[in-house]
Design a protein around this motif. Structure first.
Motif, PDB file in Angstrom:
ATOM      1  N   ASN A 199       0.835  -1.214   0.000  1.00 50.28           N
ATOM      2  CA  ASN A 199       0.000   0.000   0.000  1.00 50.28           C
ATOM      3  C   ASN A 199       0.861   1.252   0.000  1.00 50.28           C
ATOM      4  O   ASN A 199       0.565   2.222  -0.700  1.00 50.28           O
ATOM      5  CB  ASN A 199      -0.929   0.019   1.224  1.00 50.28           C
ATOM      6  N   TRP A 200       1.939   1.227   0.812  1.00 47.28           N
ATOM      7  CA  TRP A 200       2.869   2.360   0.813  1.00 47.28           C
ATOM      8  C   TRP A 200       3.482   2.534  -0.573  1.00 47.28           C
ATOM      9  O   TRP A 200       3.571   3.657  -1.088  1.00 47.28           O
ATOM     10  CB  TRP A 200       3.967   2.151   1.870  1.00 47.28           C
ATOM     11  N   TRP A 201       3.900   1.435  -1.201  1.00 50.32           N
ATOM     12  CA  TRP A 201       4.502   1.508  -2.545  1.00 50.32           C
ATOM     13  C   TRP A 201       3.509   2.104  -3.542  1.00 50.32           C
ATOM     14  O   TRP A 201       3.862   2.966  -4.345  1.00 50.32           O
ATOM     15  CB  TRP A 201       4.958   0.126  -3.000  1.00 50.32           C
ATOM     16  N   ASP A 202       2.250   1.646  -3.477  1.00 52.01           N
ATOM     17  CA  ASP A 202       1.235   2.171  -4.398  1.00 52.01           C
ATOM     18  C   ASP A 202       1.016   3.672  -4.194  1.00 52.01           C
ATOM     19  O   ASP A 202       0.802   4.415  -5.151  1.00 52.01           O
ATOM     20  CB  ASP A 202      -0.096   1.431  -4.208  1.00 52.01           C
ATOM     21  N   ASP A 203       1.064   4.099  -2.925  1.00 54.14           N
ATOM     22  CA  ASP A 203       0.817   5.514  -2.606  1.00 54.14           C
ATOM     23  C   ASP A 203       2.036   6.399  -2.862  1.00 54.14           C
ATOM     24  O   ASP A 203       1.897   7.530  -3.325  1.00 54.14           O
ATOM     25  CB  ASP A 203       0.423   5.671  -1.126  1.00 54.14           C
ATOM     26  N   MET A 204       3.230   5.886  -2.547  1.00 53.67           N
ATOM     27  CA  MET A 204       4.424   6.747  -2.495  1.00 53.67           C
ATOM     28  C   MET A 204       5.552   6.298  -3.426  1.00 53.67           C
ATOM     29  O   MET A 204       6.584   6.951  -3.512  1.00 53.67           O
ATOM     30  CB  MET A 204       4.967   6.800  -1.060  1.00 53.67           C
ATOM     31  N   GLY A 205       5.389   5.146  -4.092  1.00 52.89           N
ATOM     32  CA  GLY A 205       6.408   4.689  -5.030  1.00 52.89           C
ATOM     33  C   GLY A 205       6.352   5.477  -6.331  1.00 52.89           C
ATOM     34  O   GLY A 205       5.607   6.449  -6.450  1.00 52.89           O
ATOM     35  N   PRO A 206       7.146   5.063  -7.330  1.00 49.78           N
ATOM     36  CA  PRO A 206       7.256   5.826  -8.577  1.00 49.78           C
ATOM     37  C   PRO A 206       5.894   6.107  -9.213  1.00 49.78           C
ATOM     38  O   PRO A 206       5.130   5.174  -9.489  1.00 49.78           O
ATOM     39  CB  PRO A 206       8.108   4.924  -9.470  1.00 49.78           C
ATOM     40  N   GLU A 207       5.635   7.376  -9.448  1.00 48.40           N
ATOM     41  CA  GLU A 207       4.329   7.816  -9.934  1.00 48.40           C
ATOM     42  C   GLU A 207       4.047   7.269 -11.340  1.00 48.40           C
ATOM     43  O   GLU A 207       4.906   7.309 -12.218  1.00 48.40           O
ATOM     44  CB  GLU A 207       4.319   9.346  -9.973  1.00 48.40           C
ATOM     45  N   GLY A 208       2.840   6.740 -11.508  1.00 52.33           N
ATOM     46  CA  GLY A 208       2.387   6.325 -12.831  1.00 52.33           C
ATOM     47  C   GLY A 208       3.083   5.112 -13.404  1.00 52.33           C
ATOM     48  O   GLY A 208       3.051   4.889 -14.614  1.00 52.33           O
ATOM     49  N   SER A 209       3.713   4.308 -12.554  1.00 54.63           N
ATOM     50  CA  SER A 209       4.538   3.199 -13.062  1.00 54.63           C
ATOM     51  C   SER A 209       3.849   1.839 -12.997  1.00 54.63           C
ATOM     52  O   SER A 209       4.442   0.829 -13.377  1.00 54.63           O
ATOM     53  CB  SER A 209       5.841   3.128 -12.257  1.00 54.63           C
ATOM     54  N   THR A 210       2.607   1.796 -12.542  1.00 50.82           N
ATOM     55  CA  THR A 210       1.948   0.517 -12.229  1.00 50.82           C
ATOM     56  C   THR A 210       1.980  -0.478 -13.382  1.00 50.82           C
ATOM     57  O   THR A 210       2.231  -1.666 -13.184  1.00 50.82           O
ATOM     58  CB  THR A 210       0.484   0.777 -11.808  1.00 50.82           C
ATOM     59  N   ASP A 211       1.729  -0.007 -14.602  1.00 51.11           N
ATOM     60  CA  ASP A 211       1.604  -0.940 -15.728  1.00 51.11           C
ATOM     61  C   ASP A 211       2.902  -1.180 -16.478  1.00 51.11           C
ATOM     62  O   ASP A 211       2.931  -1.947 -17.441  1.00 51.11           O
ATOM     63  CB  ASP A 211       0.549  -0.411 -16.717  1.00 51.11           C
ATOM     64  N   MET A 212       3.985  -0.541 -16.056  1.00 48.77           N
ATOM     65  CA  MET A 212       5.249  -0.678 -16.792  1.00 48.77           C
ATOM     66  C   MET A 212       5.937  -1.999 -16.471  1.00 48.77           C
ATOM     67  O   MET A 212       5.959  -2.435 -15.320  1.00 48.77           O
ATOM     68  CB  MET A 212       6.187   0.473 -16.444  1.00 48.77           C
TER      69      MET A 212
ATOM     70  N   LEU B 197       7.826   3.115  10.133  1.00 53.97           N
ATOM     71  CA  LEU B 197       8.650   3.339   8.943  1.00 53.97           C
ATOM     72  C   LEU B 197       7.798   3.587   7.704  1.00 53.97           C
ATOM     73  O   LEU B 197       8.242   4.242   6.753  1.00 53.97           O
ATOM     74  CB  LEU B 197       9.574   2.133   8.701  1.00 53.97           C
ATOM     75  N   LEU B 198       6.565   3.054   7.708  1.00 50.26           N
ATOM     76  CA  LEU B 198       5.654   3.260   6.582  1.00 50.26           C
ATOM     77  C   LEU B 198       4.751   4.470   6.783  1.00 50.26           C
ATOM     78  O   LEU B 198       4.026   4.856   5.869  1.00 50.26           O
ATOM     79  CB  LEU B 198       4.782   2.013   6.368  1.00 50.26           C
ATOM     80  N   GLU B 199       4.780   5.056   7.977  1.00 51.42           N
ATOM     81  CA  GLU B 199       3.881   6.176   8.289  1.00 51.42           C
ATOM     82  C   GLU B 199       4.548   7.533   8.124  1.00 51.42           C
ATOM     83  O   GLU B 199       3.889   8.508   7.752  1.00 51.42           O
ATOM     84  CB  GLU B 199       3.348   6.018   9.726  1.00 51.42           C
ATOM     85  N   ARG B 200       5.864   7.614   8.402  1.00 49.65           N
ATOM     86  CA  ARG B 200       6.555   8.883   8.187  1.00 49.65           C
ATOM     87  C   ARG B 200       6.617   9.181   6.693  1.00 49.65           C
ATOM     88  O   ARG B 200       6.543   8.273   5.866  1.00 49.65           O
ATOM     89  CB  ARG B 200       7.966   8.838   8.784  1.00 49.65           C
ATOM     90  N   ARG B 201       6.764  10.465   6.353  1.00 50.71           N
ATOM     91  CA  ARG B 201       6.817  10.875   4.949  1.00 50.71           C
ATOM     92  C   ARG B 201       7.924  11.913   4.766  1.00 50.71           C
ATOM     93  O   ARG B 201       8.053  12.847   5.567  1.00 50.71           O
ATOM     94  CB  ARG B 201       5.487  11.492   4.494  1.00 50.71           C
TER      95      ARG B 201
END
Length: 475
Positions: A35-48, A178-182
């Motif tokens: 969930n953290w990756w989906d929210d904060m990982g590389p933007e727009g990369s889901t289908d790559m 570790l997943l809550e800080r930003r």
């Protein structure tokens, strides 16, 4: 122990299936990580589909497998270097004793703090780099960014495993935090200052991966000496991945300089505005970016005098860089080291107990290593016949921690007045105009083999693939 089990839900080489309680706890943490990756990982990369390197063993030879995978499906996991049952502690007050497989009670709080601080940097850098894919200068560079991102994710897993396995409820709560800080969040920021700075453009990214990931190398090397064997084995494996991050930074800046030098020769000028109009990054701007990222990074080593550093060393928790190659007694009591302080408008050296100066020892080792890379950048200029030379600023420049905090020092090491600092700060550090100019060059170039105007292509591709290989499939 060297092979990695990819048939398990959490790939690992630590026999995770033999500890069902731990396995269940980590499997509960795993969806939160995704969930953290989906929210904060590389933007727009889901289908790559990205041409990524994945660890298949922890042996020094042939430990990586390359192939196109979706980053969300990357096989993150828990990988440690093989253990040595005979390993002994080789520094500090416990020197000569057997290395620890579990956490001694008296060192529990300090070890947890060390692991959490290291762990917090990993997701922070992914957050800092989240938007960079939108302005990648090439498909090759986009792939390198994504490789770094997934490896930072795996380094987070490495620290979370140690927290879960060795620190009970406290460790589980720290893993959640570790997943809550930003990065950059006013209310819940990352622990270390450099990891709350924005990484708004690719020049900043290359500087970050050269300078700040190099801090990671030195911190991990110091932790790889630890008497706490699981931490030492974990960080030794992390170092194999960290090397790629520094390569991306060093080669990236080298290619920026190469392109600028090419344009300087073509136009027969070093005029900043002419070069900017030609769409390349002028050398004074590159120098100011070096000054900023170097100074922010050396603050990460902490105060020049630190009782915590002394405690960590004497307790065996954290050694020095390449501890085993040093020829002293590895206990350091009665030894001294020179640190800087500002006195009567001058920088002067003073002798302090070496145990209290170990942050400064590590910082000085880091500076030596950083200078070597800057010298390699200067070889690019020399080869092009350009007389300008780049350099790192004095270590007292732009410091925000320790005895030098807030002291106004020029890049050449002169202590200056507030008025002189204000008059020159835009010549020494990136100005708003510099950042706006660099931002104006950032446009996405992702056709295979094509590169933005401001950066030269690399000499070779990844894993012996051609430079124009389809490293990223956008689907």
């Amino acid at each position: 122990m060297s092979s990695i089990n990819y048939s398990e839900k959490i790939p690992n080489n630590v026999n995770l299936s033999e500890d069902r309680t731990l396995q269940r706890a980590l499997e509960q943490w795993q969806p939160n990580f995704i969930n953290w990756w989906d929210d904060m990982g590389p933007e727009g990369s889901t289908d790559m589909d990205v041409y990524l390197r994945t660890a298949v063993s922890v042996d020094p030879q042939g430990w990586a497998s390359f192939g196109h995978v979706k980053m969300r499906d990357y096989r993150w996991g828990i990988f440690m270097n093989p253990g040595d049952a005979e390993r002994t502690i080789h520094f500090g007050d416990h020197k000569g004793e057997k290395a620890w497989d579990s956490v001694p009670g008296e060192h529990r709080a300090n070890l947890r703090r060390i692991i959490v601080t290291q762990g917090d940097t990993e997701p922070a850098s992914v957050e800092q780099q989240r938007h960079l894919g939108n302005t990648a200068p090439s498909m090759y560079d986009l792939r390198n960014l994504f490789q770094i991102n997934v490896e930072e994710g795996r380094h987070l897993w490495a620290m979370v495993y140690l927290l879960h396995k060795h620190f009970g409820r406290d460790g589980r709560e720290e893993a959640e935090a570790l997943l809550e800080r930003r990065s950059g969040d006013q209310n819940n920021p990352r622990i270390l200052g450099a990891f709350n700075e924005a990484t708004p453009d690719w020049l900043s990214f290359f500087m970050f991966t050269y300078f700040t990931d190099r801090d990671g190398k030195f911190q991990l090397c110091a932790l790889a000496e630890s008497a706490f064997d699981p931490l030492a084995r974990t960080t030794k494996f992390m170092l194999t991945e960290e090397a790629h991050h520094m390569f991306v930074g060093e080669s990236g800046i080298s290619r920026v300089i190469q392109r600028t030098a090419q344009k300087m020769n073509e136009l027969k000028t070093d005029d900043v505005q002419t070069l900017r109009n030609a769409g390349v990054i002028d050398l004074p701007t590159i120098q100011r970016y070096i000054n900023f990222h170097f100074s922010v990074t050396i603050d990460l080593f902490g105060a020049d005098e630190s009782s915590n550093a002394a405690t960590f060393y004497s307790s065996g928790l954290k050694g020095r860089y390449e501890e085993g190659k040093r020829v002293d007694d590895h206990v350091l009591k009665g030894q001294t080291y020179r640190v800087l302080e500002a006195k009567n408008g001058q920088l002067v050296e003073k002798e302090v107990p070496m145990l209290n100066a170990l942050n400064e020892v590590l910082r000085d080792d880091y500076i030596t290593d950083s200078v070597a890379g800057v010298n390699r950048w200067n070889k690019v200029l020399e080869k092009a016949g350009i007389p300008t030379r780049l350099s790192v600023p004095h270590k007292a420049f732009h410091r925000n921690i320790g005895a030098l905090k807030g002291v106004k020092v020029a890049p050449d090491g002169r202590v200056v007045s507030e008025a002189e600092w204000k008059a020159n700060v835009d010549h020494w550090l990136p100005s708003g105009g510099d950042r706006a100019f660099v931002a104006s060059l950032m446009g996405r170039v992702v056709e295979p083999g094509q590169f933005a105007n401001w950066i030269a292509p690399p000499v070779m591709g990844i894993n012996r693939q051609p430079v124009d290989f389809e490293y990223v499939r956008f689907n």
